[in-house]
Design an enzyme around this catalytic site. Structure first.
Site, PDB file in Angstrom:
ATOM      1  CE1 TYR A  67      -6.320   5.729   4.331  1.00 15.01           C
ATOM      2  CE2 TYR A  67      -7.478   6.886   6.085  1.00 15.01           C
ATOM      3  CZ  TYR A  67      -6.312   6.623   5.387  1.00 15.01           C
ATOM      4  OH  TYR A  67      -5.148   7.259   5.737  1.00 15.01           O
ATOM      5  CG  HIS A  74      -1.750   1.208   1.370  1.00 15.43           C
ATOM      6  ND1 HIS A  74      -3.041   1.289   0.891  1.00 15.43           N
ATOM      7  CD2 HIS A  74      -1.493   2.422   1.917  1.00 15.43           C
ATOM      8  CE1 HIS A  74      -3.534   2.485   1.139  1.00 15.43           C
ATOM      9  NE2 HIS A  74      -2.609   3.195   1.763  1.00 15.43           N
ATOM     10  CD  GLU A  75       1.508   3.727   3.683  1.00 13.16           C
ATOM     11  OE1 GLU A  75       1.724   4.748   2.994  1.00 13.16           O
ATOM     12  OE2 GLU A  75       0.510   3.607   4.409  1.00 13.16           O
ATOM     13  CG  HIS A 111      -0.051   8.786  -6.765  1.00 12.41           C
ATOM     14  ND1 HIS A 111      -1.228   8.925  -6.070  1.00 12.41           N
ATOM     15  CD2 HIS A 111      -0.235   9.465  -7.916  1.00 12.41           C
ATOM     16  CE1 HIS A 111      -2.089   9.634  -6.784  1.00 12.41           C
ATOM     17  NE2 HIS A 111      -1.505   9.988  -7.901  1.00 12.41           N
ATOM     18  CG  HIS A 124       0.388   6.293  -0.706  1.00 13.05           C
ATOM     19  ND1 HIS A 124      -0.684   6.904  -1.308  1.00 13.05           N
ATOM     20  CD2 HIS A 124      -0.121   5.632   0.359  1.00 13.05           C
ATOM     21  CE1 HIS A 124      -1.787   6.622  -0.625  1.00 13.05           C
ATOM     22  NE2 HIS A 124      -1.471   5.851   0.373  1.00 13.05           N
ATOM     23  CD  GLU A 130      -5.120   6.458   1.495  1.00 11.79           C
ATOM     24  OE1 GLU A 130      -4.485   5.423   1.205  1.00 11.79           O
ATOM     25  OE2 GLU A 130      -4.645   7.343   2.227  1.00 11.79           O
TER      26      GLU A 130
END
Length: 704
Positions: free
Chosen positions: A631, A492-493, A499, A496, A521
């Site tokens: 979220y 998940h992180e 991104h 980011h 998210e």
């Protein structure tokens, strides 16, 4: 989204989204201030002294004020794209990079003195942020330019200009001087208190002491990683690598009660006071600006648009989950009754907050037969990192290489360069800081450090990001081993991070994760799906002793367990979202009381008396105020993207991956989130995949 890690793994404060938001008015390229126009290198320095931080902060403030003074003194009739729009854009890019670098050390630096200097710099720059965002003279020049320039702007230039006008209006620059001054004073105080709230959490270092008997049920490998007192008892901190394994595995309910009580009492007195003052101050600003509540104010520029839409979304989801939650609570209560009878504990006929993670873990073991002790042995951190890198590289058309002898803030931190595989061009760099230490940010998250946008010379600046996490430290006899939910957090992180570094926008205002809060998210949530698919799981796992793959049977059970506890886990997210909304539609609130009410009404499990979870709910002081619903909201889009494109066309299909990089990641905030989703899907999004992924039978068009 995991119940226990709902806050931890999603903090990504982008990570401190507070950092992300304050940067939105920015100007100089590196910590050294040695990056000249046109240089696209990462020249960030991390060996700064407190005096250097103070000096650099002074210099940045002076530079930014001069730019705004120059624009504010222009003859209104002479404003142009070059002397107004582009001058402000370059100043914002400069400020964004510098503010990031000055504020980031407070979250990661080993030196308390440097963390304090960084915190003070962040406070001063947050005050500057308020000042420059409320320059009425600059706002008048921007609105004059908007009226003057109708057809001669690119789509992104027009979006940037419109954004500046909208933000000025949302700061009250169209209101009287008295109201503007009151908004300015209150906004500065809000920034200061938000920074203080998170500083208190970062500096929290409490630990509890238990005997070996009190830690019954925990693996020997876990116990061997704990420090001991002189008397041979174990020190257990409130950091995630200690707290979550204990709460899931410890047989002793009294030990779990003490831990849960301590964990949800972190910074209780000081941060409760701060949070309740923040709620009042935010409501005051919203009222001065003419909004009914702070929630209405922040939601106006999100995809959701207003509090009514958020409430409807959460209520519908709650109704769909309610019967599932009832069934799960009934099963857990039966498990607890059975264990109490077997072990001679008194059965109190209810599920307590300290029972929930323990029995949810038992549900996974009993219903899905997932052997967590066995599973963790197949996820050594180095192997997970190698597999994760390979998947992201193949999917997005990138190549990662470690930067040797890089300037980093701690010896365990690594810096990587990301190249476009096809062209060989370096597109960005990222740091990995993956283990806990005293004074470090306690969650997992991604910090943008330099925006990936166009510089004054027209060349793209090199974006830089850092992923910060708190995975178990390696020991002499054992490498760092990850639970599967930590692998999910990592994916998940790192989403980011991608991104941030894939960003290719004209303006820093739209770089990377600078998108609507309820869309931010989507890219990383979408990529979580890879940790629930066989092929990717095989690529990021092998036994830490002999390198053997996960047995098929264990892998199948893990994948099937995705819907384990889906009712209670998602009801917990509804609780947090509802608590956040409730606090921010009100002019004031008793935060502990609001949290306790929603826990009982929605989750059906009482909050422990004497605790206040909201005092450590960092999102409420980290930029998600009134927006925690994001979220769940963004999962509608992320699941639709995954199942409609990747699952259908191939989860490792590089063609789809590169299209995703181009349409979603590179665009940053230069396009509305809904428009990006429609372009990628070729249609409007719907909720089918969202409900199916939750194990719920529901199919309806997204009413968003």
């Amino acid at each position: 989204m995991y119940l226990l890690t709902a806050i931890a793994c999603r903090a990504h404060l982008r990570v401190c989204k507070h950092l992300r938001m304050t940067i939105a008015s920015g100007s100089v390229l590196s910590a050294r201030h040695c990056a000249q126009a046109g240089h696209a290198r990462n020249t960030l320095r991390w060996d700064l002294s407190p005096d250097e931080i103070r000096t650099m902060t002074d210099s940045l403030i002076a530079r930014v004020k001069k730019v705004y003074d120059d624009v504010g003194s222009l003859n209104i009739e002479n404003v142009s794209v070059e002397n107004t729009l582009m001058t402000l854009a370059n100043a914002k890019m400069d400020y964004a990079s510098s503010h990031h670098v000055l504020a980031f050390p407070q979250y990661v630096c080993p030196s308390k003195e440097l963390r304090s200097a960084s915190t003070e710099a962040d406070k001063r720059l947050s005050e500057l942020d308020v000042e420059i965002n409320m320059r009425e003279d600059v706002f008048k020049r921007i609105t004059a330019l908007q009226n003057k320039q109708k057809d001669n702007l690119s789509a992104e230039e027009k979006r940037f200009l419109d954004r500046l006008v909208t933000l000025g209006q949302r700061k009250g620059l169209h209101l009287s001087k008295d109201i503007q001054e009151e908004i300015k004073r209150t906004s500065k105080l809000i920034s200061e208190l938000s920074i203080e709230f998170n500083k208190n959490l970062n500096e929290e270092s409490k630990f509890l002491i238990f005997s070996e008997h009190e830690l019954g049920g925990l693996a020997a490998t876990f116990l061997s990683g704990l420090d001991k007192t002189a008397e041979g008892r174990y020190k257990v901190t409130l950091e995630y690598p200690h707290y979550y394994p204990l709460m899931k595995r410890c047989h002793n309910p009294e030990t779990r009660r003490k831990m849960e009580m301590a964990f949800n009492s972190r910074c209780k007195e000081v941060n409760t006071t701060i949070l309740e003052e923040l709620i009042q101050l935010r409501a005051k600003v919203a009222r001065l600006l003419g909004y009914g509540s702070h929630a209405e104010y922040v939601l106006e520029i999100n995809m959701a648009k207003n509090a009514s839409n958020v409430s409807d979304f959460l209520d519908k989801f709650h109704e769909a989950l309610k019967p599932v939650g009832i069934k799960e609570r009934k099963y857990i209560l039966a498990l607890k009754k059975r264990e109490c009878l077997m072990k001679g504990y008194q059965f109190d006929e209810k599920i307590n907050a300290w029972d929930l993670p323990y029995y949810m873990n038992q549900v996974e073991q009993r219903k899905f037969a997932v052997d967590k002790d066995k599973l963790i042995e197949y996820f050594p951190l180095d192997v997970v990192t190698e597999g994760l890198f390979g998947i992201y590289q193949e999917l997005l058309g990138l190549t990662f290489t470690e930067v040797e002898q890089a300037d980093v803030w701690h010896e365990n931190v690594k810096l990587y360069s990301a190249l476009d595989t096809e062209t060989g061009e370096e597109i960005g760099q990222f740091y990995l800081d993956l283990h806990p230490r005293e004074g470090k940010y306690g969650h997992a998250g991604c910090f943008g450090l330099q925006p990936g946008c166009r510089g004054p010379d027209g060349k793209r600046r090199l974006p830089v990001a850092a992923m910060v996490a708190n995975f178990t430290k390696p020991r002499k006899d054992c490498p760092s081993l990850l639970q599967h939910h930590e692998v999910e957090t990592y994916f998940h992180e790192f989403g980011h991070v991608m991104h941030e570094i894939c960003s290719n926008t004209a303006f820093s205002e739209f770089s990377g994760t600078m998108v609507e809060t309820d869309f931010v998210e989507v890219p990383s949530q979408m990529l979580e799906n890879w940790v629930w698919e066989k092929e990717p799981l095989r690529r990021m796992s092998r036994h830490y002793k002999d390198g053997t793959p996960i047995p098929d049977e264990l892998l199948d059970k893990l994948i099937a367990s995705r819907v384990a506890n889906t009712g209670l886990m998602n009801l917990r997210q509804v609780v947090l979202s509802k608590v956040d909304q409730s606090l921010h539609i009100s002019p004031r609130a008793d935060t502990a009381e609001v949290f306790a009410k929603h826990c009982q009404d929605i989750l059906g499990i009482p909050a422990t008396p004497g605790t206040n979870m909201t005092a450590s709910f960092s999102h409420l002081a980290g930029g998600y105020d009134g927006q925690y619903y994001s979220y769940l909201w963004s999962e509608v889009y992320s699941m639709d993207i995954f199942f409609s494109r990747f699952k259908k066309e191939g989860i490792m299909n590089p063609k789809v991956g590169k299209e995703y990089r181009r349409v979603i990641l590179e665009a940053g905030g230069s396009v509305d989130g809904m428009d990006m989703v429609k372009t990628f899907l070729g249609r409007a999004p719907c909720q089918d995949a969202f409900f199916q992924c939750k194990g719920l039978v529901n199919s309806q068009e997204a009413s968003m």
